[in-house]
Design a protein around this motif. Structure first.
Motif, mmCIF file in Angstrom:
data_model
loop_
_atom_site.group_PDB
_atom_site.id
_atom_site.type_symbol
_atom_site.label_atom_id
_atom_site.label_comp_id
_atom_site.label_asym_id
_atom_site.label_seq_id
_atom_site.Cartn_x
_atom_site.Cartn_y
_atom_site.Cartn_z
ATOM 1 N N GLN A 1 21.417 24.461 -11.752
ATOM 2 C CA GLN A 1 20.945 25.675 -12.425
ATOM 3 C C GLN A 1 19.439 25.631 -12.661
ATOM 4 N N GLY A 2 18.922 24.456 -12.984
ATOM 5 C CA GLY A 2 17.479 24.291 -13.164
ATOM 6 C C GLY A 2 16.729 24.529 -11.871
ATOM 7 N N TRP A 3 17.292 24.020 -10.770
ATOM 8 C CA TRP A 3 16.670 24.248 -9.474
ATOM 9 C C TRP A 3 16.676 25.744 -9.138
ATOM 10 N N SER A 4 17.759 26.440 -9.466
ATOM 11 C CA SER A 4 17.820 27.896 -9.250
ATOM 12 C C SER A 4 16.742 28.611 -10.059
ATOM 13 N N LEU A 5 16.524 28.157 -11.292
ATOM 14 C CA LEU A 5 15.481 28.741 -12.138
ATOM 15 C C LEU A 5 14.099 28.519 -11.522
ATOM 16 N N VAL A 6 13.847 27.310 -11.038
ATOM 17 C CA VAL A 6 12.560 27.005 -10.412
ATOM 18 C C VAL A 6 12.364 27.872 -9.164
ATOM 19 N N GLN A 7 13.413 28.025 -8.360
ATOM 20 C CA GLN A 7 13.319 28.873 -7.164
ATOM 21 C C GLN A 7 13.050 30.327 -7.537
ATOM 22 N N GLN A 8 13.723 30.806 -8.582
ATOM 23 C CA GLN A 8 13.515 32.179 -9.024
ATOM 24 C C GLN A 8 12.072 32.391 -9.483
ATOM 25 N N MET A 9 11.536 31.431 -10.215
ATOM 26 C CA MET A 9 10.144 31.536 -10.662
ATOM 27 C C MET A 9 9.185 31.500 -9.470
ATOM 28 N N GLY A 10 9.533 30.711 -8.457
ATOM 29 C CA GLY A 10 8.711 30.640 -7.259
ATOM 30 C C GLY A 10 8.753 31.924 -6.446
ATOM 31 N N GLN A 11 9.932 32.532 -6.345
ATOM 32 C CA GLN A 11 10.080 33.766 -5.567
ATOM 33 C C GLN A 11 9.382 34.940 -6.237
ATOM 34 N N THR A 12 9.343 34.938 -7.564
ATOM 35 C CA THR A 12 8.700 36.048 -8.271
ATOM 36 C C THR A 12 7.231 35.769 -8.547
ATOM 37 N N ASN A 13 6.754 34.580 -8.190
ATOM 38 C CA ASN A 13 5.350 34.191 -8.400
ATOM 39 C C ASN A 13 4.897 34.403 -9.845
ATOM 40 N N ARG A 14 5.756 34.053 -10.795
ATOM 41 C CA ARG A 14 5.385 34.206 -12.200
ATOM 42 C C ARG A 14 4.341 33.187 -12.600
ATOM 43 N N LEU A 15 3.324 33.646 -13.301
ATOM 44 C CA LEU A 15 2.235 32.805 -13.774
ATOM 45 C C LEU A 15 2.054 33.024 -15.263
ATOM 46 N N THR A 16 1.535 32.016 -15.949
ATOM 47 C CA THR A 16 1.219 32.211 -17.360
ATOM 48 C C THR A 16 0.039 33.177 -17.453
ATOM 49 N N ASN A 17 -0.097 33.835 -18.573
ATOM 50 C CA ASN A 17 -1.078 34.914 -18.701
ATOM 51 C C ASN A 17 -2.530 34.449 -18.670
ATOM 52 N N ILE A 18 -2.826 33.351 -19.310
ATOM 53 C CA ILE A 18 -4.224 32.961 -19.484
ATOM 54 C C ILE A 18 -4.679 31.955 -18.423
ATOM 55 N N PHE A 19 -3.979 30.844 -18.291
ATOM 56 C CA PHE A 19 -4.379 29.800 -17.344
ATOM 57 C C PHE A 19 -3.850 30.034 -15.936
ATOM 58 N N LYS A 20 -2.949 30.995 -15.784
ATOM 59 C CA LYS A 20 -2.337 31.290 -14.484
ATOM 60 C C LYS A 20 -1.625 30.070 -13.903
ATOM 61 N N ILE A 21 -0.953 29.313 -14.783
ATOM 62 C CA ILE A 21 -0.159 28.164 -14.356
ATOM 63 C C ILE A 21 1.174 28.701 -13.832
ATOM 64 N N PRO A 22 1.578 28.289 -12.636
ATOM 65 C CA PRO A 22 2.879 28.762 -12.133
ATOM 66 C C PRO A 22 4.023 28.253 -13.018
ATOM 67 N N TYR A 23 4.936 29.154 -13.327
ATOM 68 C CA TYR A 23 6.098 28.748 -14.121
ATOM 69 C C TYR A 23 6.964 27.737 -13.378
ATOM 70 N N THR A 24 6.843 27.692 -12.043
ATOM 71 C CA THR A 24 7.585 26.677 -11.296
ATOM 72 C C THR A 24 7.148 25.281 -11.715
ATOM 73 N N LEU A 25 5.865 25.103 -11.985
ATOM 74 C CA LEU A 25 5.360 23.806 -12.442
ATOM 75 C C LEU A 25 5.907 23.459 -13.824
ATOM 76 N N ILE A 26 5.968 24.451 -14.689
ATOM 77 C CA ILE A 26 6.458 24.210 -16.049
ATOM 78 C C ILE A 26 7.950 23.875 -16.034
ATOM 79 N N TYR A 27 8.738 24.712 -15.346
ATOM 80 C CA TYR A 27 10.184 24.547 -15.388
ATOM 81 C C TYR A 27 10.719 23.555 -14.370
#
Length: 167
Positions: free
Chosen positions: A107-133
């Motif tokens: 499930q965690g891997w699915s979350l990381v893939q979802q964050m990667g597919q949507t290219n979600r970034l943090t608002n200020i530093f633009k850190i990819p959520y894939t790195l965080i999760y």
């Protein structure tokens, strides 16, 4: 613990990473309090870095907790079992924990893939959520490895060396 020194360093990498992340979290939180209340200039990026630190501390620290046996366990009933039944119970508990951790890892891997597919970034530093999760599935792998080593050492190793009463 493992007698191979390089492997020991590798196994303790999660503990070092957790400690370093905790140090960063405490330092930036302290700096944030100083900046907000004494300098009157809050650090707007603080929450982003704190989120990443919390996630990393939880999942990398959990692996170290499995290795050292620091997770909460209520084993009062199991401790009263005869030695052979205790070993069987510990093996069944091990299997259940590994199944749950494997489920969380998938499930965690699915979350990381979802964050990667949507290219979600943090608002200020633009850190990819894939790195965080990514800490979620990686932490599950570390928990599986550490729990396997701990269970092997506790349940099977005493039988190999003929010290049945040590487990």
């Amino acid at each position: 613990m493992v007698k191979n020194k390089p492997l020991n360093y590798l196994l303790n990498l999660d503990l070092v990473l957790t400690g370093a992340t905790f140090l960063v979290l405490v330092t930036i939180t302290f700096a944030g309090v100083i900046m907000r209340y004494f300098v009157n200039r809050p650090l707007v990026w603080l929450e982003e870095v704190q989120l990443m630190c919390f996630v990393w501390i939880v999942f990398f620290g959990a692996g170290a907790a499995f290795r050292t046996g620091s997770h909460v366990a209520i084993d009062m009933v199991v401790d009263r079992f005869p030695q052979q039944l205790r070993k069987i119970t510990e093996i069944l508990i091990y299997i259940a924990v590994i199944i749950v951790l494997c489920y969380f890892m998938v499930q965690g891997w699915s979350l990381v893939q979802q964050m990667g597919q949507t290219n979600r970034l943090t608002n200020i530093f633009k850190i990819p959520y894939t790195l965080i999760y990514a800490a979620f599935p990686i932490g599950c792998v570390l928990m599986i490895i550490n729990y396997s080593i701990a269970t092997y050492t506790q349940v099977f190793k005493p039988m190999i060396f003929g010290k049945e009463g040590d487990a």
